[in-house]
Design a protein around this motif. Sequence first.
Motif, short mmCIF file in Angstrom:
data_model
loop_
_atom_site.label_atom_id
_atom_site.label_comp_id
_atom_site.label_asym_id
_atom_site.label_seq_id
_atom_site.Cartn_x
_atom_site.Cartn_y
_atom_site.Cartn_z
N PRO A 1 -19.66 6.77 -57.07
CA PRO A 1 -20.65 6.75 -55.98
C PRO A 1 -21.94 6.05 -56.39
N THR A 2 -22.67 5.59 -55.40
CA THR A 2 -23.95 4.93 -55.66
C THR A 2 -25.03 5.55 -54.77
N ALA A 3 -26.29 5.21 -55.07
CA ALA A 3 -27.44 5.58 -54.25
C ALA A 3 -27.48 7.09 -53.97
N ARG A 4 -27.64 7.45 -52.68
CA ARG A 4 -27.85 8.85 -52.31
C ARG A 4 -26.67 9.74 -52.67
N ASP A 5 -25.43 9.22 -52.55
CA ASP A 5 -24.27 10.03 -52.90
C ASP A 5 -24.29 10.43 -54.37
N LEU A 6 -24.69 9.49 -55.22
CA LEU A 6 -24.77 9.78 -56.65
C LEU A 6 -25.90 10.78 -56.92
N ARG A 7 -27.01 10.63 -56.23
CA ARG A 7 -28.11 11.58 -56.39
C ARG A 7 -27.66 12.98 -55.98
N LEU A 8 -26.90 13.05 -54.89
CA LEU A 8 -26.42 14.35 -54.43
C LEU A 8 -25.52 15.00 -55.47
N LEU A 9 -24.60 14.24 -56.03
CA LEU A 9 -23.70 14.81 -57.04
C LEU A 9 -24.45 15.24 -58.29
N MET A 10 -25.43 14.43 -58.70
CA MET A 10 -26.24 14.81 -59.86
C MET A 10 -27.05 16.08 -59.57
N ALA A 11 -27.60 16.14 -58.37
CA ALA A 11 -28.40 17.32 -57.99
C ALA A 11 -27.52 18.56 -57.90
N ILE A 12 -26.31 18.41 -57.38
CA ILE A 12 -25.40 19.55 -57.29
C ILE A 12 -25.12 20.11 -58.69
N SER A 13 -24.93 19.23 -59.65
CA SER A 13 -24.71 19.68 -61.02
C SER A 13 -25.90 20.48 -61.53
N LYS A 14 -27.11 19.97 -61.27
CA LYS A 14 -28.33 20.67 -61.71
C LYS A 14 -28.49 22.00 -60.96
N ILE A 15 -28.22 22.00 -59.67
CA ILE A 15 -28.36 23.21 -58.86
C ILE A 15 -27.37 24.27 -59.34
N THR A 16 -26.14 23.84 -59.63
CA THR A 16 -25.13 24.78 -60.14
C THR A 16 -25.60 25.43 -61.43
N GLY A 17 -26.18 24.63 -62.32
CA GLY A 17 -26.69 25.17 -63.57
C GLY A 17 -27.80 26.17 -63.36
N ASN A 18 -28.68 25.89 -62.40
CA ASN A 18 -29.78 26.81 -62.11
C ASN A 18 -29.26 28.11 -61.50
N LEU A 19 -28.24 28.02 -60.67
CA LEU A 19 -27.65 29.24 -60.10
C LEU A 19 -27.01 30.09 -61.19
N GLU A 20 -26.30 29.44 -62.11
CA GLU A 20 -25.68 30.19 -63.20
C GLU A 20 -26.74 30.88 -64.05
N ARG A 21 -27.84 30.20 -64.30
CA ARG A 21 -28.91 30.81 -65.12
C ARG A 21 -29.62 31.94 -64.36
N ALA A 22 -29.71 31.81 -63.03
CA ALA A 22 -30.24 32.92 -62.23
C ALA A 22 -29.32 34.13 -62.36
N GLY A 23 -28.01 33.87 -62.41
CA GLY A 23 -27.05 34.94 -62.65
C GLY A 23 -27.25 35.57 -64.02
N ASP A 24 -27.54 34.73 -65.01
CA ASP A 24 -27.83 35.24 -66.36
C ASP A 24 -29.02 36.20 -66.33
N GLU A 25 -30.04 35.85 -65.55
CA GLU A 25 -31.23 36.71 -65.46
C GLU A 25 -30.88 38.04 -64.80
N SER A 26 -29.99 38.01 -63.81
CA SER A 26 -29.55 39.25 -63.17
C SER A 26 -28.83 40.14 -64.18
N GLU A 27 -27.97 39.51 -64.98
CA GLU A 27 -27.27 40.27 -66.02
C GLU A 27 -28.27 40.85 -67.01
N ARG A 28 -29.30 40.09 -67.34
CA ARG A 28 -30.32 40.58 -68.27
C ARG A 28 -31.04 41.80 -67.70
N ILE A 29 -31.35 41.75 -66.40
CA ILE A 29 -31.97 42.90 -65.75
C ILE A 29 -31.06 44.13 -65.86
#
Length: 232
Positions: A76-104
Amino acid sequence: MDKHISSQFDAELAGVSSRVLELGGLVESQIRHAVYALSQFSVEVADQVIATEKQVNAMEVDIDRELSSIIARRQPTARDLRLLMAISKITGNLERAGDESERIARMVKLIVDQGITRSLPASELRIAADMASGLLRKALDAFARLDVQTALVILKEDDLIDAEFDGFLRKLVTYMMEDPRTISASLDLLFVAKAIERIGDHAKNIAEFIIYVVKGADVRHTAMADIESAVK
């Protein structure tokens, strides 16, 4: 890219986006249960939160694998590539939010083991916890619609969670000075407060990636005035 291939690609993008929202819903539930475990000092609910972490981790791995496959096959190029890259980052942030829940949840179990739950000001964390959970929910809604205006609101609201954390920290220091016997459990509660603050930070990160997808501007570590200008 012909129409047939294009429609297949759009379906794949929609599919992986849906998986991210599914992961987000699971993490939201994990956070709610962690907050409930804290408010009730429930070891049983805390154990449920800890057990959910394996499912969160597995979903993150599955989404990353799917993203890699799409990028390799579609290039993919342009916006589609940005979307896929952002999804990867968002997924990582969700997983780390889950880590914080486990820590609580783990901190709740430690506090219960120390046997002084009734004397701790844990209820005062509920406001910040509800704010962080609400911010993550709003970030997921904004991602579903690629809504940059809501993303901008999230960036501003994260400061409110930071203010709640600072206020709680001052109260906790006073509490420990008044009763040194509670220092150990109070420090556990401090880790809980920090975990709540970090959940808000992950929601903020997701909002930044939404702006990146739509506007093509990387607004991380950027002054609010410049972010507002990029969103216009």
